[in-house]
Motif scaffolding. Structure first.
Motif, short mmCIF file in Angstrom:
data_model
loop_
_atom_site.label_atom_id
_atom_site.label_comp_id
_atom_site.label_asym_id
_atom_site.label_seq_id
_atom_site.Cartn_x
_atom_site.Cartn_y
_atom_site.Cartn_z
N ARG A 1 0.83 -1.22 0.00
CA ARG A 1 0.00 0.00 0.00
C ARG A 1 0.85 1.25 0.00
NH1 ARG A 1 -4.84 -1.30 4.25
NH2 ARG A 1 -5.28 -3.36 3.40
N ILE A 2 0.26 2.33 -0.50
CA ILE A 2 0.97 3.61 -0.47
C ILE A 2 0.77 4.26 0.89
CG2 ILE A 2 1.08 5.92 -1.46
CD1 ILE A 2 0.39 4.69 -4.16
N LEU A 3 1.88 4.48 1.60
CA LEU A 3 1.79 5.09 2.93
C LEU A 3 1.88 6.61 2.85
CD1 LEU A 3 4.13 3.06 5.29
CD2 LEU A 3 1.66 2.90 5.03
N ALA A 4 2.66 7.09 1.91
CA ALA A 4 2.85 8.54 1.79
C ALA A 4 3.24 8.85 0.37
CB ALA A 4 3.95 9.00 2.75
N ASP A 5 2.88 10.04 -0.05
CA ASP A 5 3.13 10.45 -1.44
C ASP A 5 3.31 11.96 -1.42
OD1 ASP A 5 2.94 11.19 -4.10
OD2 ASP A 5 1.18 9.96 -4.53
N GLY A 6 4.51 12.41 -1.69
CA GLY A 6 4.74 13.86 -1.65
C GLY A 6 6.20 14.18 -1.91
N THR A 7 6.57 15.43 -1.72
CA THR A 7 7.97 15.81 -1.88
C THR A 7 8.75 15.36 -0.64
OG1 THR A 7 7.67 17.92 -0.79
CG2 THR A 7 7.32 17.89 -3.17
N ALA A 8 10.07 15.34 -0.73
CA ALA A 8 10.89 14.95 0.41
C ALA A 8 10.56 15.84 1.61
CB ALA A 8 12.38 15.04 0.05
N ASP A 9 10.38 17.13 1.37
CA ASP A 9 10.06 18.05 2.47
C ASP A 9 8.72 17.71 3.10
OD1 ASP A 9 12.37 19.43 2.42
OD2 ASP A 9 11.61 21.07 1.15
N GLN A 10 7.74 17.38 2.26
CA GLN A 10 6.43 17.01 2.81
C GLN A 10 6.53 15.75 3.67
OE1 GLN A 10 4.32 16.94 -0.93
NE2 GLN A 10 3.14 18.75 -0.39
N LEU A 11 7.33 14.79 3.20
CA LEU A 11 7.49 13.56 3.96
C LEU A 11 8.16 13.83 5.31
CD1 LEU A 11 6.57 12.04 1.46
CD2 LEU A 11 8.50 10.52 1.75
N LYS A 12 9.17 14.69 5.28
CA LYS A 12 9.88 15.01 6.52
C LYS A 12 8.93 15.70 7.50
CE LYS A 12 14.25 15.56 4.13
NZ LYS A 12 15.19 16.55 3.59
N ARG A 13 8.12 16.61 6.97
CA ARG A 13 7.17 17.31 7.86
C ARG A 13 6.13 16.34 8.40
NH1 ARG A 13 7.57 21.77 4.51
NH2 ARG A 13 5.75 21.20 3.28
N ALA A 14 5.66 15.44 7.53
CA ALA A 14 4.62 14.50 7.96
C ALA A 14 5.14 13.57 9.04
CB ALA A 14 4.12 13.68 6.78
N ALA A 15 6.45 13.31 9.02
CA ALA A 15 7.02 12.36 9.97
C ALA A 15 7.38 13.03 11.29
CB ALA A 15 8.25 11.71 9.36
N GLY A 16 6.97 14.24 11.47
CA GLY A 16 7.28 14.90 12.74
C GLY A 16 8.22 16.05 12.54
N GLY A 17 8.30 16.52 11.31
CA GLY A 17 8.92 17.80 10.97
C GLY A 17 10.35 18.04 11.35
N THR A 18 10.55 18.36 12.62
CA THR A 18 11.81 18.98 13.01
C THR A 18 12.33 18.30 14.27
OG1 THR A 18 10.76 20.99 12.24
CG2 THR A 18 12.79 21.27 13.45
N VAL A 19 13.65 18.32 14.41
CA VAL A 19 14.23 17.85 15.66
C VAL A 19 14.79 19.05 16.42
CG1 VAL A 19 15.98 16.41 16.76
CG2 VAL A 19 14.76 15.56 14.75
N VAL A 20 14.30 19.26 17.62
CA VAL A 20 14.78 20.33 18.49
C VAL A 20 15.65 19.66 19.55
CG1 VAL A 20 14.12 22.11 20.15
CG2 VAL A 20 12.67 21.67 18.14
N SER A 21 16.94 20.05 19.62
CA SER A 21 17.81 19.42 20.61
C SER A 21 18.45 20.49 21.50
CB SER A 21 18.87 18.56 19.93
OG SER A 21 19.69 19.37 19.12
#
Ligand SMILES: Nc1ncnc2c1ncn2[C@@H]1O[C@H](COP(=O)(O)OP(=O)(O)OP(=O)(O)O)[C@@H](O)[C@H]1O
Ligand SMILES: [Mg+2]
Length: 316
Positions: A207-227
């Protein structure tokens, strides 16, 4: 027919016994797009490509290339393919093989051009059974190009290539795509998808889990890492900060995955002891692991929480 998409899957399904290798896939690829197909081993990438090329028939749903059944588009030389399983090659030279393949098509590419695009000009006179693995891979690329296809389908095209050959390959592939051609490739190298695809399709269990640009995928996966440095401060409550979807403690640093880094940082900044604050996008690697549900912490003993975002609404 001119406006028909290069590729159209409509609820296509392919089963092997109990295994739903491709499970109701809807996928449209417009002409001129370069699309990467990502997924774990056994996710269904090669089966998807086999359906696309008409090498396999869907048990339900349908697949069209340029509005036609795959077999017709392939026979017309509109599609070139590089498949995952290699077969033994005959004892001819590189040029002879590419010439032979090109002759089978109605409007082939000039053989010299195919050889040059595949980086084979210097190896044209060499016998194809006397090449290294990476060189043989380039021959398969030249063979895929020989018919001068509008759609190029590549199943893990760089699997055997060294770093330099991968670079050369992607340069050639991008040059080919820039002429207005459509490319679909599968890969396990996420950085290749990031660098060379306009669009990334992530599949799992057919199945297709996600479909988009690399940036969209990164955002969908929880966007950003704050350390930031913990400096001995408390770790409780970090997962409750606004936007935070996952918390990992490594050494004396906290790494918070955040879907809203502004909110996370503003709240953190209101605390007095924040040192060494860094905000960075998640890597495509992290995004992929989050999307496919493989959450493997690098230091499980110190992780306080491994929850990841579960709702990934990503459609175009
Ligand atoms: N000929 C076959 N007979 C039975 N099962 C198959 C066959 N081909 C594939 N499968 C099964 O279908 C599923 C999808 O396989 P597929 O080859 O499409 O995966 P993939 O994403 O290409 O994986 P990889 O990254 O390992 O190449 C897997 O569960 C696989 O075991
Ligand atoms: Mg495969």
């Amino acid at each position: 027919m001119k406006n028909e998409p290069a590729v159209a899957f409509e609820a296509a399904t392919k089963t092997y016994g109990d295994v739903r290798a491709v499970d109701g896939v809807d996928l449209t690829i417009r002409r001129g797009e370069t699309v990467a197909l990502l997924g774990r081993n056994g996710a269904g990438k090669s089966t998807t490509i086999n359906l696309l090329l008409g090498l396999d028939e869907p048990v339900s749903g349908r697949v069209r290339l340029f509005g036609e059944p795959p077999a017709r588009a392939v026979a017309a030389g509109r599609v070139g393919a590089m498949l995952q399983d290699t077969r033994p090659v005959p004892r001819v030279t590189v040029r002879e093989l590419v010439t032979f393949v090109a002759r089978a098509y109605p409007a082939p590419m000039r053989v010299d051009e195919a050889l040059e695009l595949a980086g084979l000009t210097g190896l044209a006179g060499r016998r194809v059974d006397r090449l290294s693995g990476g060189q043989a891979q380039r021959v398969r690329f030249a063979v895929a190009l020989a018919g001068n296809p509008e759609l190029l389908v590549l199943d893990e095209p760089t699997a055997a290539l060294d770093v330099e050959a991968r670079q050369t390959f992607w340069d050639a592939m991008r040059g080919y795509a820039r002429r207005g051609n459509t490319v679909l490739f599968s890969t396990h190298y996420l950085e290749e998808a990031d660098a060379s695809a306009d669009r990334i399709v992530v599949v799992d269990s057919g199945r297709i889990l996600a479909d988009g640009t690399a940036d969209q995928l990164k955002r969908a996966a929880g966007g950003t890492v704050v350390s930031f440095d913990l400096a001995g401060g408390p770790t409780e409550g970090l997962s409750l900060l606004p936007g935070v979807t996952a918390v990992e403690i490594r050494g004396d640093r906290a790494h918070l995955r955040s879907a809203d880094s502004d909110a996370t940082v503003l709240t953190l900044a209101a605390r007095d002891s924040i040192r060494g604050l860094e905000v960075a996008p998640v890597s495509l690697n992290d995004a992929f692991l989050a999307l496919t549900g493989v959450t493997k912490s690098t230091s499980p003993s110190t992780s306080t929480s491994t929850s990841t975002s579960t709702s990934l609404e990503l459609t175009r």
